[in-house]
Design a protein around this motif. Structure first.
Motif, short mmCIF file in Angstrom:
data_model
loop_
_atom_site.label_atom_id
_atom_site.label_comp_id
_atom_site.label_asym_id
_atom_site.label_seq_id
_atom_site.Cartn_x
_atom_site.Cartn_y
_atom_site.Cartn_z
N SER A 170 0.83 -1.20 0.00
CA SER A 170 0.00 0.00 0.00
C SER A 170 0.88 1.27 0.00
CB SER A 170 -0.97 -0.03 1.18
OG SER A 170 -1.91 1.01 1.10
N ALA A 171 0.75 2.12 1.03
CA ALA A 171 1.62 3.30 1.11
C ALA A 171 3.09 2.89 1.15
CB ALA A 171 1.27 4.13 2.33
N GLY A 172 3.36 1.73 1.75
CA GLY A 172 4.73 1.22 1.77
C GLY A 172 5.25 0.89 0.38
N ALA A 173 4.36 0.45 -0.52
CA ALA A 173 4.78 0.20 -1.90
C ALA A 173 5.11 1.52 -2.60
CB ALA A 173 3.68 -0.55 -2.66
N ASN A 174 4.33 2.55 -2.29
CA ASN A 174 4.64 3.88 -2.81
C ASN A 174 6.03 4.32 -2.33
OD1 ASN A 174 4.81 6.90 -2.43
ND2 ASN A 174 2.88 6.83 -3.55
N ILE A 175 6.32 4.10 -1.05
CA ILE A 175 7.63 4.44 -0.51
C ILE A 175 8.72 3.61 -1.18
CG2 ILE A 175 9.06 4.39 1.59
CD1 ILE A 175 6.44 4.91 3.17
N ALA A 176 8.44 2.33 -1.39
CA ALA A 176 9.43 1.44 -2.01
C ALA A 176 9.83 1.92 -3.39
CB ALA A 176 8.89 0.01 -2.07
N PHE A 177 8.84 2.33 -4.23
CA PHE A 177 9.26 2.73 -5.57
C PHE A 177 9.91 4.11 -5.59
CE2 PHE A 177 4.66 4.01 -6.42
CZ PHE A 177 4.87 5.32 -6.84
N HIS A 178 9.50 5.02 -4.71
CA HIS A 178 10.19 6.31 -4.66
C HIS A 178 11.60 6.16 -4.10
CE1 HIS A 178 7.29 9.23 -6.13
NE2 HIS A 178 6.34 8.55 -5.50
N ALA A 179 11.76 5.31 -3.08
CA ALA A 179 13.10 5.06 -2.54
C ALA A 179 13.97 4.38 -3.60
CB ALA A 179 13.01 4.18 -1.30
N GLY A 180 13.37 3.45 -4.33
CA GLY A 180 14.12 2.78 -5.39
C GLY A 180 14.60 3.76 -6.44
N LEU A 181 13.74 4.69 -6.84
CA LEU A 181 14.14 5.70 -7.82
C LEU A 181 15.30 6.54 -7.27
CD1 LEU A 181 10.75 7.04 -9.25
CD2 LEU A 181 12.34 5.45 -10.32
N CYS A 182 15.19 6.93 -6.00
CA CYS A 182 16.25 7.76 -5.40
C CYS A 182 17.59 7.04 -5.39
CB CYS A 182 15.86 8.14 -3.97
SG CYS A 182 14.53 9.34 -3.86
N VAL A 183 17.62 5.79 -4.91
CA VAL A 183 18.91 5.10 -4.77
C VAL A 183 19.42 4.57 -6.11
CG1 VAL A 183 18.54 4.51 -2.36
CG2 VAL A 183 17.87 2.88 -4.14
N SER A 184 18.56 4.57 -7.14
CA SER A 184 19.05 4.16 -8.47
C SER A 184 20.12 5.11 -8.99
CB SER A 184 17.89 4.09 -9.47
OG SER A 184 17.42 5.38 -9.82
N GLN A 185 20.21 6.30 -8.38
CA GLN A 185 21.22 7.28 -8.78
C GLN A 185 22.55 7.08 -8.06
OE1 GLN A 185 19.17 11.42 -9.15
NE2 GLN A 185 18.11 10.35 -7.49
N GLU A 186 22.58 6.18 -7.06
CA GLU A 186 23.80 6.07 -6.25
C GLU A 186 24.15 4.61 -5.96
OE1 GLU A 186 22.96 6.53 -1.81
OE2 GLU A 186 21.68 8.11 -2.62
N VAL A 187 23.90 3.73 -6.93
CA VAL A 187 24.11 2.30 -6.68
C VAL A 187 25.57 1.98 -6.34
CG1 VAL A 187 22.12 1.43 -7.96
CG2 VAL A 187 24.25 1.93 -9.18
N ASP A 188 26.49 2.71 -6.94
CA ASP A 188 27.90 2.45 -6.65
C ASP A 188 28.23 2.75 -5.19
OD1 ASP A 188 28.31 1.65 -9.23
OD2 ASP A 188 29.11 3.58 -9.91
N ASN A 189 27.54 3.71 -4.62
CA ASN A 189 27.79 4.08 -3.22
C ASN A 189 27.13 3.12 -2.24
OD1 ASN A 189 29.26 6.36 -3.96
ND2 ASN A 189 27.42 7.64 -4.09
N LEU A 190 26.27 2.22 -2.74
CA LEU A 190 25.60 1.27 -1.86
C LEU A 190 26.33 -0.06 -1.75
CD1 LEU A 190 21.82 1.77 -2.78
CD2 LEU A 190 23.02 2.62 -0.76
N VAL A 191 27.36 -0.25 -2.55
CA VAL A 191 28.12 -1.51 -2.51
C VAL A 191 28.61 -1.75 -1.08
CG1 VAL A 191 30.21 -2.65 -3.38
CG2 VAL A 191 28.80 -1.27 -4.92
N PRO A 192 28.43 -2.98 -0.53
CA PRO A 192 28.15 -4.24 -1.21
C PRO A 192 26.67 -4.54 -1.46
CG PRO A 192 28.47 -4.68 1.10
CD PRO A 192 28.70 -3.20 0.92
N LEU A 193 25.77 -3.64 -1.03
CA LEU A 193 24.35 -3.87 -1.25
C LEU A 193 24.03 -3.77 -2.74
CD1 LEU A 193 21.76 -4.34 0.47
CD2 LEU A 193 21.34 -1.88 0.26
N LYS A 194 23.41 -4.79 -3.27
CA LYS A 194 23.05 -4.81 -4.68
C LYS A 194 21.55 -5.09 -4.80
CE LYS A 194 24.36 -6.63 -9.21
NZ LYS A 194 25.25 -7.55 -9.96
N ILE A 195 20.82 -4.08 -5.27
CA ILE A 195 19.37 -4.20 -5.38
C ILE A 195 19.02 -4.88 -6.70
CG2 ILE A 195 17.22 -2.88 -5.58
CD1 ILE A 195 18.80 -0.71 -3.83
#
Length: 329
Positions: A170-195
């Motif tokens: 529900s609202a959490g899914a809305n948060i999930a896709f907005h958070a996903g869009l945000c972190v898609s710009q910084e994937v290299d900085n999230l290593v070792p986390l790989k979405i």
């Protein structure tokens, strides 16, 4: 996510009464503490429960935290080298209600952990209207960055960081896709986390113009339209309408950041049902992703109601089978 009542119940005419919240002059709301029961975590490995859970503070000043769920067998079998995938989960509640400790979400995360054999990090983010959007999105991104750097032993010892999915209901899914869009710009900085992808369970989205399903289900007992509107009025930044991008992801053709997901090869699973007033918007959302060449899988079932899988075990089982197929194929 709202309480159950009949379509003839007069509380539908008063969304505040339906949600059992009281507006305050300073812009906050008073919530009924008994509306959504809570469950305590079970962190002791000696506890016979099949799923262990514990709470960890993320940001003391924001009062945000996570509840980590771990299959008990993982700790018992310490000799195993097979680490588990990770789901970062965001609860529902229309941005204004519930928490990671709410029993309905605690039980759902426990079931996911046990049935899928994943580690689940369930996020307790700030609620509106005290903290309007994008506060919840900011908290979501902060948790993803925290996972990268934390020395939390349950995660370090048991998680395969290269297999992470961001999920919400529900609202959490809305948060999930907005958070996903945000972190898609910084994937290299999230290593070792790989979405690897996003799992959007009955995403809570809207818009100014009423859709066919919203008009058909205007007095839906599980999510009346006046209640839906109120939650958006309380959650969105002051002065904007429901065609803001936080509510309507299709506005102006959608975010340019979706291109990042295509380039990264992330997959997106969108689930819903035709008893949910938002199904027309959710299907439009899926069509937008398809036109962006995103790897998207959608599943819209007959009947049901908004987030039915949180309340009906047989429906939850079907969802978990769908998720397993999505995540492992």
């Amino acid at each position: 996510m709202s309480g159950q009542t009949s379509s003839s119940n007069p509380t539908i005419a008063d969304p505040y009464q339906y949600l059992q919240i009281i507006p305050n002059p300073n812009g906050t709301i008073t919530r009924d503490p008994n509306r959504f029961p809570n469950s305590s975590p079970s962190p002791d490995p000696k506890n016979p429960t099949p799923v262990l859970s514990k709470d960890t503070v993320i940001n003391q000043s924001r009062k945000t935290w996570v509840r980590i769920f771990l299959p008990r067998q993982t700790i018992v079998d310490s000799s195993s080298t097979n680490k588990l995938p990770l789901i970062v989960y965001f609860h529902g509640g229309g941005f204004i209600n519930c928490s990671a400790s709410s029993t309905i979400f605690h039980d759902f995360c426990s079931k996911m952990t046990l049935d899928l054999q994943f580690v689940v990090v369930s996020v307790d983010y700030r609620l509106a209207p005290e903290h309007r959007l994008p506060a919840a999105y900011d908290d979501a991104v902060e948790v993803l960055r925290w996972i990268k750097t934390t020395q939390e032993d349950w995660l370090i010892e048991n998680v395969d960081y290269t297999r992470c999915f961001i999920m919400g209901s529900s609202a959490g899914a809305n948060i999930a896709f907005h958070a996903g869009l945000c972190v898609s710009q910084e994937v290299d900085n999230l290593v070792p986390l790989k979405i690897k992808g996003l799992i959007l369970h009955h995403p809570f989205i809207g818009g100014v113009q009423r859709t066919g399903s919203e008009m058909r289900l205007v007095d839906d007992p599980h999510l009346p339209q006046c209640v839906n509107d109120l939650m958006w009025n309380l959650a969105l930044p002051s002065g904007v309408d429901r065609d803001h991008e936080y509510c309507n992801p299709m506005v102006d053709g959608g975010s340019k950041l979706w291109e990042n997901l295509r380039l990264l090869g992330w997959k997106v699973l969108v689930t819903g049902c035709d008893g949910d007033p938002m199904i027309d918007r959710q299907m439009e959302f899926v069509n937008m992703l398809v036109t962006r060449d995103i790897k998207v899988l959608s599943h819209f079932s007959k009947g049901g109601y908004h987030v039915v899988e949180l309340k009906e075990p047989s429906k939850a089982k079907t969802l978990l089978v769908l998720m397993k197929d999505f995540m492992f194929n």
